[in-house]
Design a protein around this motif. Structure first.
Motif, mmCIF file in Angstrom:
data_model
loop_
_atom_site.group_PDB
_atom_site.id
_atom_site.type_symbol
_atom_site.label_atom_id
_atom_site.label_comp_id
_atom_site.label_asym_id
_atom_site.label_seq_id
_atom_site.Cartn_x
_atom_site.Cartn_y
_atom_site.Cartn_z
ATOM 1 N N VAL A 412 0.923 -1.398 -0.026
ATOM 2 C CA VAL A 412 0.003 0.137 0.068
ATOM 3 C C VAL A 412 0.871 1.249 0.230
ATOM 4 O O VAL A 412 1.695 1.395 0.929
ATOM 5 N N SER A 413 0.614 2.068 -0.939
ATOM 6 C CA SER A 413 1.507 3.398 -1.136
ATOM 7 C C SER A 413 0.338 4.578 -1.055
ATOM 8 O O SER A 413 -0.643 4.325 -1.740
ATOM 9 N N VAL A 414 0.984 5.607 -0.771
ATOM 10 C CA VAL A 414 0.289 6.827 -0.824
ATOM 11 C C VAL A 414 0.732 7.644 -1.942
ATOM 12 O O VAL A 414 1.667 8.295 -1.971
ATOM 13 N N GLY A 415 -0.417 7.949 -3.059
ATOM 14 C CA GLY A 415 -0.174 8.865 -3.764
ATOM 15 C C GLY A 415 -0.767 10.145 -3.754
ATOM 16 O O GLY A 415 -1.216 10.854 -2.658
ATOM 17 N N ARG A 416 -0.597 10.939 -4.774
ATOM 18 C CA ARG A 416 -1.104 12.365 -4.837
ATOM 19 C C ARG A 416 -2.240 12.382 -4.597
ATOM 20 O O ARG A 416 -3.082 13.458 -4.017
ATOM 21 N N ILE A 417 -3.121 11.554 -5.120
ATOM 22 C CA ILE A 417 -4.627 11.748 -5.247
ATOM 23 C C ILE A 417 -5.258 10.318 -4.677
ATOM 24 O O ILE A 417 -5.997 10.527 -3.815
ATOM 25 N N VAL A 418 -4.591 9.232 -4.919
ATOM 26 C CA VAL A 418 -5.231 8.095 -4.340
ATOM 27 C C VAL A 418 -4.308 7.097 -3.558
ATOM 28 O O VAL A 418 -2.985 7.545 -3.574
ATOM 29 N N ILE A 419 -4.709 6.277 -2.774
ATOM 30 C CA ILE A 419 -3.845 5.255 -2.255
ATOM 31 C C ILE A 419 -3.906 3.836 -3.106
ATOM 32 O O ILE A 419 -5.142 3.444 -3.540
ATOM 33 N N PHE A 420 -2.989 3.352 -3.566
ATOM 34 C CA PHE A 420 -2.927 2.534 -4.479
ATOM 35 C C PHE A 420 -1.941 1.364 -4.061
ATOM 36 O O PHE A 420 -1.018 1.384 -3.050
#
Length: 599
Positions: A412-420
């Motif tokens: 699980v990674s945190v992106g600018r818009i979504v967690i993916f």
């Protein structure tokens, strides 16, 4: 001209290699395997078989040995568990056979013709010399080697009544076994690639008992340590190497062999029907994980911990066995949690001769049937998390986690818009405080929104619990919603919990597959200045990490980047390497020299 220069350079380096290199010496520090500077060295191995009737490395009739060891490196392994039979080293009528003679006695003329094309120099070697020649090539590629005593009489393993199972069986004389171990330990005493020996594969059968186990394992371990005190000594258990639980009450009375003792366990899907895995996935995963903890993984904890080497695990890499498909996600979650050393079964995509059949396919093999390329690059990419070194000596600070999705091998990674879901090497770091999961070094919490999306918010309203008997479903406390993911770069969401009732307990029977909702909080500790993170680019340009961690890089589809090694096809009829492969082989040797000699 370029080709001639490359070939000349290759042989010069090959000649200089013994003079330039020294042995790698590994030891144990509590439950970790470490180098001479006390830094953790994580073994991420594959098995390569040479214990069958021909007594020569599988695949050498189909591809040059240099190609095979290059593929081992490119598929992300830093180590090989190299199997062998006792008789090859104790009985002249076996050990003095040439490779050609061994193939002739089994009427394997097609395989012999393949050797003439791909590895002609092997044909006139004895099988013992061929064994060492393969180990030499692994060393040239910077690959560590564990010599595994797999059987006594050379044949396929394993069954309860094959005569190779336990001390006193038809082919398993304890004195001859110790003699064979001593001979191998002496032969490879100063070899730069050999880091240890596994005393015996999968003890089993009606004769097996703890009393004889203690007696003879102590004799074998002491003999190897006396002959080669720099070797790791790897000790296996009973019942096909699935049980070492008797050590909880009665330790093996040999100490830790001056910090060289390692224990070994094996873990397969065998023993449970496919229907049970399909309909009771959560509860069965909980059961088999508990069995692994109780029977061998317990050795990594307590007052006197030891390293545990998961010497065999694997699946049908065609993806057609649903039992294997569900078991492997369960295993990956546990192996990632414990961060143990391991060896995947197995490298070979085919066997020269197995169970009276020539050219037999191995569907558990990393390589395909013709040894052209990996059978299942996507599966190899799933191993990324367990290739990484997440824990070890010298690590300190608060406990951090990566949130691992074992079905995909992603985190699980945190992106600018979504967690993916993304590459675990760069996955976000999390902390767990009771029922809250927060992004490390922030006040942002993992939160479930009403639209089913997952976000990180400063308002920590979402409380998470580890639901199901497997403890792999992260559920919203007070609701029937679970974290869910599907693939690379896909958004992580919350959906109705699969195979759980309204109280978040397992349904007795469930035809759905809950593994899309399986997540494991894998401990990732902060290292001190004397240790370093191993990432997917660690091996390149970093001599301090040579030979310790070489994971595959993955492309955006999650498949392993191997095109340069496999595009040429390496058809059987070719007798010369392409220039590209020669460059690759030369580069491998250069790296190996820097790694083994410069670390």
């Amino acid at each position: 001209m370029a080709s001639k220069f490359i070939v000349a350079s290759f042989w010069v380096l090959l000649f200089l290699f013994p003079q330039l290199c020294r042995s790698i010496s590994l030891s144990t520090d509590s439950r970790w395997i470490v180098d001479q500077q006390g830094r953790r060295v994580k073994l991420t191995c594959t098995n390569w078989v040479t214990h069958n009737e021909p007594m020569v490395g599988e695949g050498l009739e189909k591809k040059p040995v240099s190609y095979i060891v290059t593929m081992i490196r490119l598929t992300g392994f830093n180590c090989v568990r190299f199997t062998s039979p006792t008789y090859m080293f104790t009985r002249p009528e076996y050990g003095n056979l040439t490779v050609a003679g061994s193939l002739d006695r089994l009427s394997l003329q097609e395989a012999k013709a393949g050797f003439e094309i791909n590895n002609p120099l092997f044909l006139n070697m004895t099988v013992v010399e061929a064994h060492k020649a393969a180990v030499d090539q692994l060393g040239l590629a910077g690959i560590m080697v564990v010599i595994d005593n797999h059987v006594s009489y050379p044949k396929w393993c394993c069954s309860n009544d094959d005569g190779n199972g336990f001390f006193g069986d038809e082919f398993f004389d304890p004195d001859e076994w110790v003699k064979g171990l001593t001979t191998v330990a002496r032969r490879y005493h100063s070899h730069p690639a050999v880091i240890g020996m596994s005393l015996r594969n999968e003890l089993r059968g009606n004769r097996q008992n703890p009393i004889d186990w203690y007696k003879f394992m102590a004799e074998g371990a002491t003999a190897v340590h006396r002959e080669s005190p720099n070797f790791l000594v790897i000790v296996s258990g009973l019942f096909f190497d699935t049980k070492l639980n008797f050590l909880q009450s009665n330790p093996l009375d040999i100490g830790n062999l001056n910090n060289k003792l390692v224990y070994e366990g094996h873990w397969y899907s065998f023993g449970y029907p496919q229907e049970q895995w399909a309909n009771q996935t959560n509860s069965l995963c909980a059961k088999v994980s508990r069995n692994a903890r109780d029977n061998f993984l317990f050795l990594t904890a307590g007052k006197n911990p030891f390293p545990v080497f998961l010497g065999e695990f694997g699946i049908d890499q065609r993806g057609v066995n649903e039992r294997d498909n569900r078991y492997i996600s369960c295993l990956l979650a546990t192996v990632a949690e414990f961060d143990v050393d391991w060896a995947l079964w197995t490298l070979q995509g085919s066997y020269i001769f197995r169970l009276n059949q020539s050219n037999m396919e191995e569907t558990y093999g990393v390589m395909d049937f013709n040894w052209d390329k990996p059978r299942n690059p996507s599966f190899l990419a799933r191993l990324q998390m367990i290739r990484q070194t997440n824990q070890g000596p010298g690590m300190k600070g608060p406990k951090n986690y990566r949130i691992f999705h074992p079905q995909t091998g992603l985190c699980v990674s945190v992106g600018r818009i979504v967690i993916f879901l993304g590459d675990c090497t760069h996955g976000s770091i999390w902390r767990q405080n009771s029922s809250e999961i927060t992004l490390a070094n922030t006040r942002l919490c993992l939160s479930a929104a009403e639209d089913g999306k997952v976000r990180v918010l400063s308002n920590c309203k979402t409380k998470w619990i580890q639901a199901s008997s497997s403890k792999l479903q992260l559920a919203v406390d007070g609701g029937n919603l679970c974290l869910e993911g599907s693939g690379f770069r896909s958004g992580v969401v919350v959906n109705k919990c699969l195979c759980l009732d309204k109280n978040l307990a397992d349904l007795e029977m469930c035809s759905e597959n809950p593994q899309t909702q399986w997540f494991k909080l894998v401990p990732v500790q902060i290292m001190n200045r004397q240790t370093q993170w191993f990432t997917s680019s660690s091996f390149v340009g970093n001599r301090e990490l040579c030979g310790k961690q070489t994971p595959c890089k993955s492309n955006v589809n999650g498949t392993t980047a191997l095109s340069e090694a496999t595009d040429s096809g390496q058809s059987q009829g070719k007798t010369k390497y392409s220039e590209k492969l020669l460059v690759s082989a030369l580069a491998t040797v250069l790296v190996a020299l820097l790694c083994i000699c410069g670390c």
